[in-house]
Motif scaffolding. Structure first.
Motif, PDB file in Angstrom:
ATOM      1  N   UNK A   7       0.846  -1.200   0.000  1.00  0.00           N
ATOM      2  CA  UNK A   7       0.000   0.000   0.000  1.00  0.00           C
ATOM      3  C   UNK A   7       0.876   1.244   0.000  1.00  0.00           C
ATOM      4  N   UNK A   8       1.867   1.279   0.868  1.00  0.00           N
ATOM      5  CA  UNK A   8       2.755   2.443   0.951  1.00  0.00           C
ATOM      6  C   UNK A   8       3.540   2.645  -0.342  1.00  0.00           C
ATOM      7  N   UNK A   9       4.036   1.568  -0.916  1.00  0.00           N
ATOM      8  CA  UNK A   9       4.792   1.663  -2.166  1.00  0.00           C
ATOM      9  C   UNK A   9       3.920   2.234  -3.282  1.00  0.00           C
ATOM     10  N   UNK A  10       2.708   1.721  -3.403  1.00  0.00           N
ATOM     11  CA  UNK A  10       1.804   2.210  -4.448  1.00  0.00           C
ATOM     12  C   UNK A  10       1.369   3.647  -4.189  1.00  0.00           C
ATOM     13  N   UNK A  11       1.150   4.004  -2.945  1.00  0.00           N
ATOM     14  CA  UNK A  11       0.791   5.390  -2.644  1.00  0.00           C
ATOM     15  C   UNK A  11       1.921   6.339  -3.030  1.00  0.00           C
ATOM     16  N   UNK A  12       3.163   5.944  -2.792  1.00  0.00           N
ATOM     17  CA  UNK A  12       4.298   6.793  -3.206  1.00  0.00           C
ATOM     18  C   UNK A  12       4.327   6.954  -4.725  1.00  0.00           C
ATOM     19  N   UNK A  13       4.098   5.847  -5.453  1.00  0.00           N
ATOM     20  CA  UNK A  13       4.069   5.916  -6.910  1.00  0.00           C
ATOM     21  C   UNK A  13       2.972   6.878  -7.379  1.00  0.00           C
ATOM     22  N   UNK A  14       1.769   6.731  -6.820  1.00  0.00           N
ATOM     23  CA  UNK A  14       0.661   7.566  -7.256  1.00  0.00           C
ATOM     24  C   UNK A  14       0.793   9.004  -6.758  1.00  0.00           C
ATOM     25  N   UNK A  15       1.506   9.223  -5.660  1.00  0.00           N
ATOM     26  CA  UNK A  15       1.802  10.603  -5.243  1.00  0.00           C
ATOM     27  C   UNK A  15       2.555  11.324  -6.356  1.00  0.00           C
ATOM     28  N   UNK A  16       3.529  10.659  -6.926  1.00  0.00           N
ATOM     29  CA  UNK A  16       4.296  11.261  -8.027  1.00  0.00           C
ATOM     30  C   UNK A  16       3.448  11.364  -9.289  1.00  0.00           C
ATOM     31  N   UNK A  17       2.692  10.335  -9.557  1.00  0.00           N
ATOM     32  CA  UNK A  17       1.861  10.303 -10.771  1.00  0.00           C
ATOM     33  C   UNK A  17       0.804  11.423 -10.753  1.00  0.00           C
ATOM     34  N   UNK A  18       0.249  11.695  -9.579  1.00  0.00           N
ATOM     35  CA  UNK A  18      -0.821  12.679  -9.446  1.00  0.00           C
ATOM     36  C   UNK A  18      -0.343  14.003  -8.871  1.00  0.00           C
ATOM     37  N   UNK A  19       0.930  14.273  -8.981  1.00  0.00           N
ATOM     38  CA  UNK A  19       1.498  15.492  -8.404  1.00  0.00           C
ATOM     39  C   UNK A  19       0.753  16.745  -8.863  1.00  0.00           C
ATOM     40  N   UNK A  20       0.325  16.780 -10.115  1.00  0.00           N
ATOM     41  CA  UNK A  20      -0.348  17.964 -10.668  1.00  0.00           C
ATOM     42  C   UNK A  20      -1.819  17.692 -10.983  1.00  0.00           C
ATOM     43  N   UNK A  21      -2.377  16.671 -10.352  1.00  0.00           N
ATOM     44  CA  UNK A  21      -3.770  16.310 -10.618  1.00  0.00           C
ATOM     45  C   UNK A  21      -4.594  16.404  -9.331  1.00  0.00           C
ATOM     46  N   UNK A  22      -5.377  17.474  -9.181  1.00  0.00           N
ATOM     47  CA  UNK A  22      -6.212  17.589  -7.977  1.00  0.00           C
ATOM     48  C   UNK A  22      -7.162  16.401  -7.793  1.00  0.00           C
ATOM     49  N   UNK A  23      -7.710  15.899  -8.878  1.00  0.00           N
ATOM     50  CA  UNK A  23      -8.619  14.755  -8.785  1.00  0.00           C
ATOM     51  C   UNK A  23      -7.870  13.509  -8.290  1.00  0.00           C
ATOM     52  N   UNK A  24      -6.682  13.287  -8.831  1.00  0.00           N
ATOM     53  CA  UNK A  24      -5.871  12.156  -8.381  1.00  0.00           C
ATOM     54  C   UNK A  24      -5.474  12.292  -6.924  1.00  0.00           C
ATOM     55  N   UNK A  25      -5.092  13.491  -6.517  1.00  0.00           N
ATOM     56  CA  UNK A  25      -4.723  13.734  -5.122  1.00  0.00           C
ATOM     57  C   UNK A  25      -5.916  13.487  -4.201  1.00  0.00           C
ATOM     58  N   UNK A  26      -7.098  13.849  -4.666  1.00  0.00           N
ATOM     59  CA  UNK A  26      -8.316  13.620  -3.881  1.00  0.00           C
ATOM     60  C   UNK A  26      -8.550  12.124  -3.678  1.00  0.00           C
ATOM     61  N   UNK A  27      -8.325  11.339  -4.730  1.00  0.00           N
ATOM     62  CA  UNK A  27      -8.485   9.888  -4.622  1.00  0.00           C
ATOM     63  C   UNK A  27      -7.489   9.308  -3.627  1.00  0.00           C
ATOM     64  N   UNK A  28      -6.253   9.809  -3.652  1.00  0.00           N
ATOM     65  CA  UNK A  28      -5.239   9.317  -2.718  1.00  0.00           C
ATOM     66  C   UNK A  28      -5.573   9.692  -1.276  1.00  0.00           C
ATOM     67  N   UNK A  29      -6.102  10.890  -1.070  1.00  0.00           N
ATOM     68  CA  UNK A  29      -6.497  11.293   0.282  1.00  0.00           C
ATOM     69  C   UNK A  29      -7.597  10.376   0.813  1.00  0.00           C
ATOM     70  N   UNK A  30      -8.519   9.990  -0.041  1.00  0.00           N
ATOM     71  CA  UNK A  30      -9.595   9.085   0.371  1.00  0.00           C
ATOM     72  C   UNK A  30      -9.033   7.715   0.749  1.00  0.00           C
ATOM     73  N   UNK A  31      -8.024   7.258   0.003  1.00  0.00           N
ATOM     74  CA  UNK A  31      -7.396   5.972   0.317  1.00  0.00           C
ATOM     75  C   UNK A  31      -6.652   6.054   1.648  1.00  0.00           C
TER      76      UNK A  31
END
Length: 64
Positions: A7-31
């Motif tokens: 979970x932590x590894x994937x969250x780090x990957x998606x943190x970088x992937x969604x660095x400039x995506x408010x929608x992506x960041x919102x999904x990560x916050x929910x997770x």
């Protein structure tokens, strides 16, 4: 617990992937919200959905 580590590894990957995506960041916050085993199961399910949506980027990502 392996699931928490993945979970932590994937969250780090998606943190970088969604660095400039408010929608992506919102999904990560929910997770990241919540705690406990039941929440971990839901988090893994949510991350698997993200992984399927971004499979090509994951294939190209460095391992580790």
């Amino acid at each position: 617990m392996r699931a928490a580590l993945h979970r932590q590894t994937l969250l780090r990957f998606f943190d970088l992937r969604f660095k400039k995506s408010p929608e992506g960041q919102k999904r990560l916050m929910a997770i990241r919200a919540g705690s406990g085993d039941a929440d971990l199961v839901q988090d893994v399910s949510d991350l698997l959905l993200l992984c399927s949506e971004h499979a090509e980027a994951l294939r190209k990502a460095p391992r580790g």
